[in-house]
Design a protein around this motif. Structure first.
Motif, short mmCIF file in Angstrom:
data_model
loop_
_atom_site.label_atom_id
_atom_site.label_comp_id
_atom_site.label_asym_id
_atom_site.label_seq_id
_atom_site.Cartn_x
_atom_site.Cartn_y
_atom_site.Cartn_z
N GLN A 214 0.45 19.18 1.20
CA GLN A 214 1.90 19.06 0.99
C GLN A 214 2.67 18.83 2.28
N GLY A 215 2.29 19.52 3.34
CA GLY A 215 3.02 19.38 4.60
C GLY A 215 2.93 17.99 5.18
N ILE A 216 1.73 17.46 5.23
CA ILE A 216 1.55 16.12 5.79
C ILE A 216 2.24 15.07 4.93
N LEU A 217 2.15 15.23 3.60
CA LEU A 217 2.81 14.27 2.71
C LEU A 217 4.33 14.37 2.85
N ALA A 218 4.85 15.57 2.98
CA ALA A 218 6.30 15.73 3.17
C ALA A 218 6.74 15.03 4.45
N ASN A 219 5.99 15.19 5.52
CA ASN A 219 6.34 14.53 6.78
C ASN A 219 6.35 13.02 6.65
N ILE A 220 5.36 12.49 5.97
CA ILE A 220 5.28 11.04 5.76
C ILE A 220 6.48 10.56 4.96
N CYS A 221 6.79 11.27 3.88
CA CYS A 221 7.90 10.85 3.01
C CYS A 221 9.25 10.98 3.71
N PHE A 222 9.44 12.03 4.49
CA PHE A 222 10.69 12.13 5.27
C PHE A 222 10.78 10.98 6.26
N GLU A 223 9.67 10.62 6.87
CA GLU A 223 9.66 9.49 7.80
C GLU A 223 10.07 8.20 7.09
N TYR A 224 9.56 8.00 5.88
CA TYR A 224 9.93 6.82 5.12
C TYR A 224 11.44 6.79 4.83
N LEU A 225 12.00 7.95 4.58
CA LEU A 225 13.43 8.00 4.27
C LEU A 225 14.32 7.71 5.48
N ILE A 226 13.86 8.05 6.66
CA ILE A 226 14.73 7.88 7.84
C ILE A 226 14.45 6.58 8.60
N VAL B 261 0.84 -1.20 0.00
CA VAL B 261 0.00 0.00 0.00
C VAL B 261 0.87 1.25 0.00
N LYS B 262 1.89 1.26 0.85
CA LYS B 262 2.81 2.41 0.89
C LYS B 262 3.49 2.59 -0.46
N ARG B 263 4.05 1.51 -0.96
CA ARG B 263 4.81 1.57 -2.22
C ARG B 263 3.96 2.08 -3.37
N ASN B 264 2.79 1.49 -3.56
CA ASN B 264 1.95 1.88 -4.68
C ASN B 264 1.37 3.27 -4.51
N THR B 265 1.05 3.65 -3.28
CA THR B 265 0.51 4.99 -3.06
C THR B 265 1.57 6.04 -3.34
N VAL B 266 2.75 5.88 -2.77
CA VAL B 266 3.80 6.88 -2.97
C VAL B 266 4.24 6.88 -4.43
N ARG B 267 4.21 5.72 -5.06
CA ARG B 267 4.56 5.65 -6.49
C ARG B 267 3.62 6.52 -7.32
N VAL B 268 2.31 6.41 -7.09
CA VAL B 268 1.39 7.20 -7.90
C VAL B 268 1.44 8.68 -7.54
N LEU B 269 1.79 8.99 -6.30
CA LEU B 269 1.86 10.39 -5.89
C LEU B 269 3.06 11.12 -6.51
N GLN B 270 4.01 10.38 -7.06
CA GLN B 270 5.15 11.01 -7.76
C GLN B 270 4.70 11.82 -8.96
N ASN B 271 3.59 11.41 -9.57
CA ASN B 271 3.17 11.99 -10.84
C ASN B 271 1.90 12.82 -10.73
N ILE B 272 1.51 13.17 -9.51
CA ILE B 272 0.26 13.89 -9.29
C ILE B 272 0.59 15.23 -8.62
N PRO B 273 0.00 16.31 -9.10
CA PRO B 273 0.18 17.59 -8.40
C PRO B 273 -0.54 17.52 -7.04
N ILE B 274 0.18 17.83 -5.99
CA ILE B 274 -0.37 17.73 -4.63
C ILE B 274 -0.86 19.11 -4.20
N PRO B 275 -2.13 19.20 -3.78
CA PRO B 275 -2.65 20.50 -3.32
C PRO B 275 -1.84 21.01 -2.12
#
Length: 174
Positions: free
Chosen positions: A100-112, A82-96
């Motif tokens: 953006q803030g909540i998505l950035a936090n989630i993605c930074f969490e995934y990286l660390i 679910v994480k992989r496919n969701t973040v994969r599709v979000l790469q190509n979608i303009p985020i309102p």
């Protein structure tokens, strides 16, 4: 076609493509898929994730009404598919902007954290895209990627190296 029944019947690329072709650009059928994807049955959720990815590749506009739900679902799911496919599709979608803030936090969490490399790679791309609209993210992302490069997998190094070039070319706030 009953999407739920088709997802449970067989789990193969051919079946995923067949379901995605059936959904095509039909918002009602896509809504049915999203209900399964966001549901509680982990087996259905994982299988729907693969179909979701194919549908989003062909018809990304179908995702737009579901962006808040997709992003908030990332906060609660433990399923790598679910994480992989969701973040994969979000790469190509303009985020309102409001998401953006909540998505950035989630993605930074995934990286660390200790996520699979595919999730990290897609998360760094989402962050690089967000950094185009939020330049203050550029330095944070650049530092995080550079810090992880010596210990990272080849896939991580490849994507990070490409993104670092892009991040360094565009001026940052600092």
């Amino acid at each position: 076609m009953d999407i739920k029944e088709a997802l449970l019947k067989e789990y193969s690329k051919a079946q995923v493509l067949k379901i995605a072709a059936y959904i095509n650009n039909n918002p009602g059928r896509f809504r049915n898929l999203m209900e399964l994807f966001l549901g509680e049955d982990y087996r259905l959720t994982q299988r729907a994730a693969w179909v979701l990815s194919h549908c989003a590749d062909q018809h990304p506009a179908l995702l737009l009404p579901y962006l808040p739900e997709l992003i908030y679902n990332l906060q609660k799911t433990k399923l790598a598919a679910v994480k992989r496919n969701t973040v994969r599709v979000l790469q190509n979608i303009p985020i309102p902007e409001e998401l953006q803030g909540i998505l950035a936090n989630i993605c930074f969490e995934y990286l660390i954290t200790n996520e699979p490399v595919a999730i990290k790679v897609f998360a760094m791309t989402v962050l690089a895209n967000l950094a185009q609209a939020q330049p203050d993210l550029k330095n944070e992302l650049r530092l995080l990627l550079e810090d992880q490069l010596p210990y990272a997998s080849p896939a991580f190094v490849s994507r990070a190296s490409k993104l670092l070039l892009v991040l360094k070319k565009t001026p940052s706030v600092l």
